[in-house]
Design a protein around this motif. Structure first.
Motif, PDB file in Angstrom:
ATOM      1  N   ASP A 633       0.820  -1.222   0.000  1.00  0.00           N
ATOM      2  CA  ASP A 633       0.000   0.000   0.000  1.00  0.00           C
ATOM      3  C   ASP A 633       0.853   1.270   0.000  1.00  0.00           C
ATOM      4  N   LEU A 634       2.158   1.116   0.164  1.00  0.00           N
ATOM      5  CA  LEU A 634       3.020   2.285   0.258  1.00  0.00           C
ATOM      6  C   LEU A 634       3.376   2.841  -1.119  1.00  0.00           C
ATOM      7  N   ARG A 635       3.480   4.163  -1.197  1.00  0.00           N
ATOM      8  CA  ARG A 635       3.871   4.854  -2.421  1.00  0.00           C
ATOM      9  C   ARG A 635       4.902   5.925  -2.074  1.00  0.00           C
ATOM     10  N   GLU A 636       5.859   6.124  -2.962  1.00  0.00           N
ATOM     11  CA  GLU A 636       6.860   7.164  -2.746  1.00  0.00           C
ATOM     12  C   GLU A 636       6.193   8.523  -2.618  1.00  0.00           C
ATOM     13  N   SER A 661       9.051  -2.588   9.521  1.00  0.00           N
ATOM     14  CA  SER A 661       9.413  -1.243   9.970  1.00  0.00           C
ATOM     15  C   SER A 661      10.216  -0.557   8.872  1.00  0.00           C
ATOM     16  N   GLY A 662      10.065   0.766   8.760  1.00  0.00           N
ATOM     17  CA  GLY A 662      10.836   1.524   7.799  1.00  0.00           C
ATOM     18  C   GLY A 662      12.076   2.099   8.446  1.00  0.00           C
ATOM     19  N   GLN A 693      11.447   5.345  -0.604  1.00  0.00           N
ATOM     20  CA  GLN A 693      11.651   4.203  -1.495  1.00  0.00           C
ATOM     21  C   GLN A 693      11.050   2.956  -0.866  1.00  0.00           C
ATOM     22  N   VAL A 694      10.437   2.112  -1.703  1.00  0.00           N
ATOM     23  CA  VAL A 694       9.841   0.865  -1.225  1.00  0.00           C
ATOM     24  C   VAL A 694      10.381  -0.288  -2.078  1.00  0.00           C
ATOM     25  N   ASP A 695      11.042  -1.241  -1.427  1.00  0.00           N
ATOM     26  CA  ASP A 695      11.557  -2.429  -2.103  1.00  0.00           C
ATOM     27  C   ASP A 695      10.753  -3.619  -1.593  1.00  0.00           C
ATOM     28  N   VAL A 696       9.671  -3.946  -2.305  1.00  0.00           N
ATOM     29  CA  VAL A 696       8.756  -4.994  -1.835  1.00  0.00           C
ATOM     30  C   VAL A 696       9.431  -6.353  -1.769  1.00  0.00           C
ATOM     31  N   LYS A 699      11.556  -6.372   1.135  1.00  0.00           N
ATOM     32  CA  LYS A 699      10.795  -5.888   2.292  1.00  0.00           C
ATOM     33  C   LYS A 699      11.532  -4.759   3.016  1.00  0.00           C
ATOM     34  N   ARG A 700      12.016  -3.803   2.227  1.00  0.00           N
ATOM     35  CA  ARG A 700      12.754  -2.668   2.778  1.00  0.00           C
ATOM     36  C   ARG A 700      12.029  -1.369   2.442  1.00  0.00           C
ATOM     37  N   ILE A 701      11.949  -0.503   3.462  1.00  0.00           N
ATOM     38  CA  ILE A 701      11.252   0.776   3.306  1.00  0.00           C
ATOM     39  C   ILE A 701      12.203   1.882   3.740  1.00  0.00           C
ATOM     40  N   GLN A 702      12.478   2.806   2.826  1.00  0.00           N
ATOM     41  CA  GLN A 702      13.316   3.956   3.146  1.00  0.00           C
ATOM     42  C   GLN A 702      12.430   5.163   3.432  1.00  0.00           C
ATOM     43  N   LEU A 703      12.675   5.814   4.565  1.00  0.00           N
ATOM     44  CA  LEU A 703      11.850   6.946   4.990  1.00  0.00           C
ATOM     45  C   LEU A 703      12.702   8.179   5.236  1.00  0.00           C
TER      46      LEU A 703
END
Length: 707
Positions: A633-636, A661-662, A693-696, A699-703
């Protein structure tokens, strides 16, 4: 080297403060007690400064113990000279001590030892004198049954010289300094392992090289973990040719037939002895520094977690959410006692959501629930959505509570002793509810390493980690204070001067005789003597005591001063407490004595203004973005609410309401250079983040922290 000068050198604190603090420590006083109630003697040192004295005092004592062992070992060899003894006694560095001991350390059978037995030490001395023009001819004089010819004689002599060079402190320091300045840490992947799934998290280090002194602690620990798990090889590199030239310049003083032999010996000493030993030493030192950095991060995080905002004495319904096994529900009294428990099945595969809603609603009415705590594990968001659909008769606050370490507690002896008739699932739900009421009181029951706030806590020195974390817990418990009539054994055991055994005795006395009515009653506890009372009484609170000072941080030894102040003001103590006008008019200088000065008197007045004040903030309700349920569901570019759930040296991790977690990398915390992550965020802080950035697949989320 004496203790006080050693401590002065390493702490840079006033000598008198150090002397008095050491005296107090030798009298078995604790750090919280000294920092709070002996300010006049220490010169107002804080806990951190006193902690540094404790640390370096232990370091000094370990060094002195090692010196004694070294001197004894050299004496047994009849090799201890007055000059060597003096050097050993005067050193204040363990590295220097070990260098001094190196020539006398018992070794396995070495090439040098064999050469000595073959009578080649005189030849080695001739070579090192560097004034012989035909060393090959001289070597022939040392042939025998064990040494066939001049070449063998020269080789044996070189082995002895190599050992001498290795043991020369100036040479060791030269190599050591060069390693500290310019060593590289270099990694290579083990080809047969690189495609393994577990290896992928270390793939950044499959072929890596950087200056060791610039390698941040988290990266070094990650590299060493990858090596320990068998995915990479790690080595230290420097410019060996340059190093050999420098050693030659130090040792070679002439140019004759001895020179090539010394050059060969230097090369052998460096390759076989010096570099392996000192590169291991430099890597070990870097690991220790990385450990210290990681332990500091863990300690800061733990302190923030333990001092997290409590909801206070409220009637709580706690839910440990789950899908297939259902959601475990417990109802707790305002004092945290279990009043009811059962299981509901609102989620797949059972999908009994209507029944669950009715059950939660009826339990809240029946037990006059004031707040709901939901664990943040599996099915947490779904359970939160369910609860928020319920129309409660009274306003209801709903909190998401960290489950970190709850499973460790629920299976522990502490939990079994507290709730012997309930299984681990019920105990886990109880822990979630109690964490909301008072995080400190509940989290002290769990080994801090199991709470999971830090970086590489299982890779660092476990003894150092335990010591640091125990100090943090002790500091937090004593800074808040403990209600002696409700506190558990684990909580009481961290009170200054108490410890596990006396904590058990306190609870046993309480169970047998009922609640403590006054601080003087504490003296009736078995084996709780005058010293323990002195150290711990002021940190133990007694609610509704006859003497109101018993529910304050005023030490019993200062009660007479408070009574005198009240008398001079013409009011009873009860009217002095909280009376800012009267307290501000007090001339503190008039109450100074030989042992109690202005620092303590100011603390007393501050405490009397707000006795027993809990310095922690109150818990606040937090709501995640209801539209974000999974990483997909995440978008840049999205702005989302989140809660900081871990802090490291390279950034912080943020719970945004989904399983993953991001990460806010340190470079994304601010537009300026960030030296300390804790200066920008704190654990459990509620913040707004921007999705970068979202790397599905990974499973990595950059915030990024949104200001």
């Amino acid at each position: 080297m004496q203790l006080i000068p050693f401590l002065s050198k390493h702490t840079q604190l006033p000598q008198k403060s150090i002397e008095n603090t050491v005296e107090l420590l030798n009298e078995d006083c604790t750090v919280p007690f000294i920092s709070r109630y002996r300010k006049e003697r220490t010169g107002n040192l804080d806990e951190v400064q006193i902690g540094a004295i404790v640390q370096f005092k232990a370091q000094f004592e370990a060094l002195e113990k090692r010196k004694t062992a070294v001197i004894k070992a050299i004496e047994e060899q009849n090799a201890l000279t007055d000059e060597l003894r003096l050097k050993i006694e005067q050193t204040d560095e363990l590295v220097t001590l070990e260098d001094l001991y190196l020539p006398f350390k018992k070794k396995r059978k070495t090439k040098a030892e064999t050469a000595r037995k073959n009578g080649l030490e005189p030849l080695a001395k001739i070579i090192m004198a560097q004034n012989h023009n035909d060393i090959e001819s001289a070597a022939l004089q040392y042939t025998n049954n064990e040494v066939a010819d001049a070449d063998e004689a020269l080789e044996g002599a070189r082995h002895i010289i190599s050992e001498w060079i290795n043991e020369r402190i100036s040479v060791r320091n030269q190599v050591r300094n060069q390693l500290e300045r310019s060593a590289l840490i270099v990694t290579k992947v083990i080809s047969t392992k690189k495609d393994e799934e577990k290896a992928q998290k270390f793939r950044d280090y499959f072929d890596w090289s950087e200056a060791l002194k610039r390698c941040p602690s988290h990266r070094l620990l990650a590299i060493l973990r990858a090596e320990n798990e068998g995915f990479i090889r790690v080595k230290i590199e420097i410019d060996s040719d340059e190093m050999l030239r420098r050693i030659e310049d130090r040792i070679i003083k002439s140019n004759n037939s001895c020179t090539p032999q010394i050059q060969l010996a230097i090369a052998d000493a460096y390759k076989r002895l010096l570099f392996p030993s000192l590169s291991n030493e430099i890597l070990k030192n870097a690991k220790e520094k990385a450990d210290d950095d990681a332990i500091k991060v863990f300690s800061k995080n733990l302190k923030q977690l333990l001092l997290g905002a409590p909801l206070g004495e409220k009637r709580i319904l706690a839910i440990d959410p789950g899908f297939r096994t259902g959601c475990k529900i417990v109802c707790l009294s305002a004092q945290g006692e279990l009043e009811h428990n059962e299981t509901i099945y609102p989620h797949p595969p059972q999908n009994k959501s209507s029944e669950a809603i009715k059950k939660i609603s009826s339990l809240c009415d029946a037990y006059k629930i004031e707040a709901i705590a939901i664990g943040n594990g599996t099915a947490s968001r779904e359970t939160e959505h369910l609860v928020k659909r319920i129309h409660f008769k009274n306003p209801m606050e709903v909190f998401i509570v960290s489950e970190a370490g709850a499973s460790i507690y629920s299976a522990s002896k502490i939990a079994r002793d507290e709730f012997p008739n309930y299984d681990v699932t019920v105990r886990g739900a109880i822990s979630i509810g109690r964490r909301l009421a008072d995080p400190l009181a509940e989290l002290v029951k769990i080994d801090p390493k199991s709470i999971g706030v830090g970086q590489y806590q299982h890779d660092v020195d476990q003894g150092k980690l335990q010591t640091s974390l125990d100090s943090v817990v002790e500091s937090c418990v004593n800074s808040v204070g403990v209600n002696i009539n409700t506190a558990s054994v684990p909580l009481l055991s961290y009170v200054s001067g108490i410890g596990p055994k006396l904590a058990e005795n306190i609870v046993a006395y309480r169970n047998e005789n009922g609640a403590f009515k006054s601080r003087t009653d504490i003296k009736k506890v078995a084996r709780l003597g005058g010293k323990a009372f002195e150290q711990g009484a002021a940190f133990l609170r007694i609610k509704d005591a006859k003497n109101p000072l018993d529910d304050s941080a005023v030490h019993p030894e200062s009660y007479t001063i408070v009574q005198k102040i009240a008398k001079d003001q013409g009011i009873p103590v009860t009217e002095l407490i909280g009376n800012s006008k009267a307290l501000k008019s007090v001339d503190l200088q008039a109450y100074c004595t030989e042992t109690i000065g202005l620092p303590t008197l100011k603390d007393i007045v501050e405490e009397l203004e707000k006795p027993g004040l809990d310095r922690r903030e109150k818990a606040k309700v937090f709501t995640f973005d209801q539209n974000i349920k999974t990483i997909s569901d995440l978008r840049e570019g999205q702005l989302l609410p989140g809660i900081v759930n871990n802090i490291t040296n390279f950034g912080c991790f943020v719970d945004i309401g989904i399983k993953e977690s991001g990460l806010i990398h340190v470079s994304n915390l601010s537009d300026t250079f960030v030296k300390d992550v804790n200066a920008h965020v704190s654990l459990h802080e509620q913040i707004i983040v921007k999705v970068l950035q979202v790397d599905v697949p990974r499973k990595r989320i950059q915030l990024k922290l949104h200001k």
